[in-house]
Structures are given as C-alpha cells and as structure tokens.
Design a protein around this motif. Structure first.
Motif, PDB file in Angstrom:
ATOM      1  N   UNK A 269       0.826  -1.043   0.046  1.00 25.42           N
ATOM      2  CA  UNK A 269      -0.008  -0.016   0.186  1.00 25.42           C
ATOM      3  C   UNK A 269       1.030   1.420   0.169  1.00 25.42           C
ATOM      4  N   UNK A 270       1.037   1.998  -0.938  1.00 27.34           N
ATOM      5  CA  UNK A 270       1.484   3.315  -0.993  1.00 27.34           C
ATOM      6  C   UNK A 270       0.496   4.604  -1.335  1.00 27.34           C
ATOM      7  N   UNK A 271       0.940   5.302  -0.457  1.00 28.71           N
ATOM      8  CA  UNK A 271      -0.138   6.801  -0.220  1.00 28.71           C
ATOM      9  C   UNK A 271       0.304   7.613  -1.411  1.00 28.71           C
ATOM     10  N   UNK A 272      -0.724   7.768  -2.075  1.00 25.41           N
ATOM     11  CA  UNK A 272      -0.607   8.773  -3.346  1.00 25.41           C
ATOM     12  C   UNK A 272      -1.559  10.030  -2.987  1.00 25.41           C
ATOM     13  N   UNK A 273      -2.384  10.016  -2.270  1.00 21.94           N
ATOM     14  CA  UNK A 273      -3.203  11.143  -1.866  1.00 21.94           C
ATOM     15  C   UNK A 273      -3.973  10.846  -0.454  1.00 21.94           C
ATOM     16  N   UNK A 274      -4.421  12.140   0.059  1.00 27.28           N
ATOM     17  CA  UNK A 274      -4.793  12.006   1.440  1.00 27.28           C
ATOM     18  C   UNK A 274      -5.890  13.083   1.744  1.00 27.28           C
ATOM     19  N   UNK A 275      -6.848  12.779   2.666  1.00 32.98           N
ATOM     20  CA  UNK A 275      -8.072  13.789   2.855  1.00 32.98           C
ATOM     21  C   UNK A 275      -8.192  13.627   4.468  1.00 32.98           C
ATOM     22  N   UNK A 276      -8.445  14.767   5.130  1.00 32.53           N
ATOM     23  CA  UNK A 276      -8.834  14.882   6.411  1.00 32.53           C
ATOM     24  C   UNK A 276     -10.442  14.738   6.453  1.00 32.53           C
ATOM     25  N   UNK A 277     -11.052  13.994   7.481  1.00 29.48           N
ATOM     26  CA  UNK A 277     -12.393  14.093   7.787  1.00 29.48           C
ATOM     27  C   UNK A 277     -12.635  15.512   8.659  1.00 29.48           C
ATOM     28  N   UNK A 278     -13.536  16.300   8.257  1.00 25.28           N
ATOM     29  CA  UNK A 278     -13.817  17.663   8.627  1.00 25.28           C
ATOM     30  C   UNK A 278     -13.752  17.669  10.119  1.00 25.28           C
ATOM     31  N   UNK A 279     -14.012  16.673  10.918  1.00 16.81           N
ATOM     32  CA  UNK A 279     -13.889  16.781  12.489  1.00 16.81           C
ATOM     33  C   UNK A 279     -12.658  16.294  13.018  1.00 16.81           C
ATOM     34  N   UNK A 280     -11.791  15.989  12.061  1.00 26.35           N
ATOM     35  CA  UNK A 280     -10.371  15.812  12.502  1.00 26.35           C
ATOM     36  C   UNK A 280     -10.120  14.697  12.903  1.00 26.35           C
ATOM     37  N   UNK A 281     -11.160  13.519  13.126  1.00 26.50           N
ATOM     38  CA  UNK A 281     -11.064  12.196  13.515  1.00 26.50           C
ATOM     39  C   UNK A 281     -10.208  11.193  12.872  1.00 26.50           C
ATOM     40  N   UNK A 282     -10.251  11.378  11.569  1.00 26.65           N
ATOM     41  CA  UNK A 282      -9.539  10.193  10.793  1.00 26.65           C
ATOM     42  C   UNK A 282      -9.193  10.981   9.434  1.00 26.65           C
ATOM     43  N   UNK A 283      -8.254  10.022   8.714  1.00 28.33           N
ATOM     44  CA  UNK A 283      -7.430  10.436   7.291  1.00 28.33           C
ATOM     45  C   UNK A 283      -7.887   9.526   6.460  1.00 28.33           C
ATOM     46  N   UNK A 284      -8.350  10.011   5.324  1.00 24.09           N
ATOM     47  CA  UNK A 284      -8.746   8.993   4.081  1.00 24.09           C
ATOM     48  C   UNK A 284      -7.296   8.984   3.464  1.00 24.09           C
ATOM     49  N   UNK A 285      -6.569   7.516   3.353  1.00 20.22           N
ATOM     50  CA  UNK A 285      -5.250   7.466   2.461  1.00 20.22           C
ATOM     51  C   UNK A 285      -5.482   6.758   1.182  1.00 20.22           C
ATOM     52  N   UNK A 286      -5.471   7.201   0.085  1.00 17.87           N
ATOM     53  CA  UNK A 286      -5.551   6.573  -1.181  1.00 17.87           C
ATOM     54  C   UNK A 286      -4.258   6.076  -1.882  1.00 17.87           C
ATOM     55  N   UNK A 287      -4.501   4.736  -2.227  1.00 11.07           N
ATOM     56  CA  UNK A 287      -3.602   4.029  -3.057  1.00 11.07           C
ATOM     57  C   UNK A 287      -3.843   4.202  -4.398  1.00 11.07           C
ATOM     58  N   UNK A 288      -3.290   3.589  -5.518  1.00 12.88           N
ATOM     59  CA  UNK A 288      -3.693   3.731  -6.862  1.00 12.88           C
ATOM     60  C   UNK A 288      -5.248   3.147  -6.853  1.00 12.88           C
ATOM     61  N   UNK A 289      -5.498   1.908  -6.414  1.00 13.31           N
ATOM     62  CA  UNK A 289      -6.884   1.293  -6.892  1.00 13.31           C
ATOM     63  C   UNK A 289      -7.423   0.936  -5.541  1.00 13.31           C
ATOM     64  N   UNK A 290      -7.024   1.426  -4.505  1.00  8.79           N
ATOM     65  CA  UNK A 290      -7.585   1.068  -2.949  1.00  8.79           C
ATOM     66  C   UNK A 290      -7.511   2.496  -2.284  1.00  8.79           C
ATOM     67  N   UNK A 291      -8.273   2.188  -1.003  1.00  8.11           N
ATOM     68  CA  UNK A 291      -7.966   3.143   0.081  1.00  8.11           C
ATOM     69  C   UNK A 291      -7.977   2.757   1.447  1.00  8.11           C
ATOM     70  N   UNK A 292      -7.828   3.176   2.695  1.00  8.88           N
ATOM     71  CA  UNK A 292      -7.949   3.074   3.819  1.00  8.88           C
ATOM     72  C   UNK A 292      -7.999   4.171   4.640  1.00  8.88           C
ATOM     73  N   UNK A 293      -8.644   4.162   5.903  1.00  8.61           N
ATOM     74  CA  UNK A 293      -8.796   4.923   6.730  1.00  8.61           C
ATOM     75  C   UNK A 293      -7.852   5.008   7.939  1.00  8.61           C
ATOM     76  N   UNK A 294      -7.514   6.107   8.292  1.00 12.41           N
ATOM     77  CA  UNK A 294      -6.542   6.081   9.883  1.00 12.41           C
ATOM     78  C   UNK A 294      -7.042   7.024  10.885  1.00 12.41           C
ATOM     79  N   UNK A 295      -7.313   6.327  12.109  1.00 18.58           N
ATOM     80  CA  UNK A 295      -8.027   7.125  13.074  1.00 18.58           C
ATOM     81  C   UNK A 295      -6.781   7.915  13.843  1.00 18.58           C
TER      82      UNK A 295
END
Length: 476
Positions: free
Chosen positions: A419-445
């Motif tokens: 899993x390599x991180x190519x893009x990221x976005x915060x949730x607006x309440x600052x609780x977690x971050x969306x991490x994007x790979x080429x064809x998948x994603x995960x979230x980090x609390x």
C-alpha cells in the motif's frame, strides 16, 4: 494511529461535510460508507464511470460527474428512490458544483459557452453567458447569500455578482486584468480578490460594489502569481509567486507586511528545526538463538537485506536542500510556490517550492519566522492541515505517512502490504484521514492533539531534542 483494512476504489473519494459518511467511486457505482465503521450505507448505480464527486453542504445530496457522457447525476441519502439527471445536450458539461443552499447545481458547458443554475425544487434554470473558466472562476460568500462569477466578453474580464436566492445578476463590473486567473471571496465576505495569469503579476482587491480597494504588484517582467490563499481568520492573504517567494498582505491596509524566501541553503541563526527523512535498518537481536549453518546460509540468500524503516533526524545548520533547475525551453516550469495552505488557527502556513519538491516549509505567522523544514526522500504528493488543530500530514507515494506538530515531526508506517499513499484527505472533524492508493483506500484514526502550556513546552524543548537525536521517531 489505528488503520483500517483496504477497500477498492477507482476514482474520487470524499467525506461528507457533517463527517458522517464517506463517498467512494468504484467504476460506475457510488458507494456510501459510514465514516466510522466503513460499512456500506447506500449503493447507487450511475450510467457511466464516475469522474467527479461533490457533497451538498447539508450532506443530504451528492452529485456525480460523468464527464465521458457528459452528464451529471445526483442522489439523495434519505430518499434513495429519488434521482436527478442533468444533460446539456450538444453544449456538454465541463464541470459541476453545488450551491450553498444544497438545492441548486451549477454546471459549466464545454468551451465555457454558458454557466447554468439548475434547481432541484422546480424545473427552472438560469443561464450566465461566457463564464471565464470551467472549474475555477466561481466563489460563494461564507453565509451563502451571494456568488461571484468571472466572465469574459469583448476581450475583457468582468465580475458578475449574483444573488443565491433569485440567481439574478445584481452587479457586473470590469476588472483590471489581462487574463483573469481566479476569484475568491474573503472569509468575512467584505472583499473579493482576483489575480492575473502567471504572465502578469497583478493581485486586485475589490469591494462587493466594484470599487478597487488595492492593487498589488511585486515586480514586473517575470512570471507572476502561482497560488493565493486567504487565512481562515480573514486577516491575511498569502501570495505565492514564481520568484520562489511568499508574500503576506494584511486586510486593513492591504500592504505587504511579510516576505519569506525559499533558500537552497539554510544558515544560522535560524529558529527553525530541520527534520530529514532517513533510513534506519532494524537490528534483530538473535544472540539467544542457536541456528544451524544451513539455515543461516539459506536465509541470507533469500533475504539478503535487513528490514528497513524510516525516521526523522534533526539536522544541524547550515544545510543545503535538494533542488531542481527547471529547463528553460519547456512551458510551465516547475518552480515557484505551488503548494500553499493555512492552519485552522491562522498561526502556521506551509509551502512547497516546486523547484524543491521534496521540501515542506512551515512558517510561524505570529513570530514571522520559519518554524520547521521537512526534507523528504521523495517528492511530496499531498499535504493537508488537521481541520481542528495545528497538525499537518503529508505523503510522498511511499508506504509511510508523515506528520508535523509544533512539538515535533513523526514518521508513521502503514501496516498494509503493498500500500503506497498517493493522496490523502482529512475528515472535517479531524477524527480520521482518508489514504488513497492507486486502486484502493484505507482510513487512519488520528488521536486528538493535546496542547501543552507554554512553560511545559519550554521545559521539554531540550528533552525533545535529545529524543530526536538518539531515538527513532517512528510510530507504529
């Protein structure tokens, strides 16, 4: 930090404004997930592959841009049977966005022939002729009552002021630009800033009634403005230029009160801490194990390299930063301040000079000085501030996530294989971050950032420096 498992995605992903949902494009399907559990809440099927996603401000509706058709489809979370399809016919659709009231959709046709306002409440639509840009050139006030749209006719740029209640043009005035690049309302809705294309250095501040309040031009005969961002408090306007300098204007006199330059060599005295990403070989203590010679030879052949992780190392000044010399015979040179963003409290500002793509600069606006420099091994793909506190995260296309706070910098390893991180976005309440790979994603609390008192910060400064010099600053 805690990480979820990875899920499939083939396009845009974004959190809802109320932080409750996550919209994910998977080919022609729009998957709505709960942002906490990531369970599927709704599933919508579009008529083609999804190119663009945008939530309405009230998180009730969501639109999908099917630009290959071209077509827009909108969906409702509370009424899954409700559907909306917008097709401009031969005019096509180049871009679409929501209005602040979440009940109107603004579309721009191909070749910027017209901008159309579509109502979800009735079949009425309003047209604005000759918009200047497709995805840019439109800005709404913070209270959602007014909009400005950049138009161009008779070889001249204009600003049209619209009421978001009736969508009537209330005012229309020319602006002193050769080729208007974009427009933005101030956070307090008291002023409108426009700037020229990169061929002409010109920043203009207008009042809503069309009066020019200030004209800023740092230099002539050179590439001009590359990025402009208002501070969240509305008191500062940061201007990044192709001359590799950051200039900050204040909202009272609109004068330039601070200038920061991105030097290739940083020398002392300097209050900034320089964090450099370095490799660290993990040492395995096997002194208590007795292994046969055959086992050792077999494993040394199949695994010749020891496991390697990364950490930040504090560097001493002076230090030379890696930089690239842009070619003079190619358009769109990679130089100047291309990445620019404020922290939520308007105290910090990070920048990236595109001729130094592996370096992130963090400036302290209270002290008007450089606070930190992060030197990465690879080019910075994306960086974003925590919406709730002064904490920035960034990614470089590797399997690590990098974080900076006023107390230090950290490297976080992603516990997902390949899993390599190519893009990221915060949730607006600052609780977690969306991490994007080429064809998948995960979230980090992300755990909340606990602020320290000033006395504790001063007492702990020496201890923090010792920790960075002696120990790895990885967080698993």
């Amino acid at each position: 930090m805690e990480f979820t498992e990875s899920y499939k995605q083939t396009g845009p992903c974004c959190f809802s404004p109320n932080s409750r949902y996550l919209a994910v494009a998977v080919d022609y399907r729009l998957v709505i997930r709960d942002s906490f559990s990531l369970k599927v809440v709704q599933l919508f099927s579009c008529l083609d592959k999804i190119s663009y996603i945008e939530w309405a401000r009230d998180s009730e509706y969501i639109l999908c841009g099917l630009y290959k058709r071209p077509m827009i489809q909108a969906w409702s979370l509370s009424q899954p049977e409700w559907t909306c399809k917008i097709d401009e016919g031969q005019a096509g659709i180049a871009y679409a966005r929501w209005s602040p009231d979440s009940r109107h959709i603004l579309t721009t046709s191909d070749f910027q022939l017209r901008l159309t306002v579509w109502s979800l409440l009735n079949t009425a639509c309003v047209h604005v002729q000759w918009p200047k840009h497709a995805s840019k050139g439109v800005s709404f006030t913070k209270d959602g009552k007014f909009a400005v749209i950049c138009t161009r006719r008779d070889c001249k740029d204009y600003i049209s002021l619209l009421s978001c209640h009736t969508w009537e043009i209330m005012d229309d005035f020319p602006v002193d630009t050769l080729d208007l690049a974009d427009v933005e309302w101030s956070p307090d809705d008291s002023a409108i800033v426009v700037w020229d294309s990169f061929l002409e250095y010109k920043v203009l501040v207008y009042s809503p009634d069309g009066r020019c309040l200030f004209k800023f031009q740092a230099y002539e005969s050179g590439l001009g403005v590359k990025s402009i961002v208002w501070s969240p408090c509305g008191q500062f306007l940061a201007v990044g230029s192709y001359d590799q300098m950051l200039r900050v204007l204040n909202h009272l006199t609109w004068k330039n009160f601070a200038e920061f330059i991105h030097l290739t060599t940083v020398r002392g005295p300097c209050a900034a801490t320089v964090f450099k990403e370095v490799d660290e070989v993990l040492q395995l203590d096997m002194s208590g194990l007795r292994l046969s010679d055959e086992f050792i030879r077999g494993n040394s052949d199949s695994h010749p390299e020891a496991p390697v992780t990364v950490r930040y190392k504090i560097m001493e000044l002076p230090i030379s930063l890696p930089s690239l010399k842009p070619p003079v015979d190619k358009p769109n040179p990679k130089q100047g301040v291309g990445l620019l963003s404020w922290s939520n409290d308007s105290q910090y500002l990070f920048t990236r000079n595109d001729s130094m793509p592996t370096v992130l600069w963090i400036w302290d606006m209270r002290r008007l000085e450089l606070a930190a420099i992060l030197v990465q091994k690879e080019a910075i793909r994306s960086a974003a501030w925590d919406p709730t506190c002064p904490r920035v995260i960034l990614c470089t296309g590797s399997s690590h996530l990098y974080m900076w706070t006023p107390t230090g910098a950290y490297c976080v390893s992603i516990p997902l294989p390949q899993f390599t991180i190519t893009d990221l976005k915060w949730n607006l309440d600052g609780s977690c971050v969306l991490l994007k790979d080429k064809d998948s994603f995960c979230c980090a609390a992300v755990p909340p950032l606990v602020p320290d008192s000033g006395e504790e910060e001063e007492d702990d400064d020496d201890e923090d420096d010792d920790d960075y010099d002696d120990d790895s600053s990885d967080i698993d």
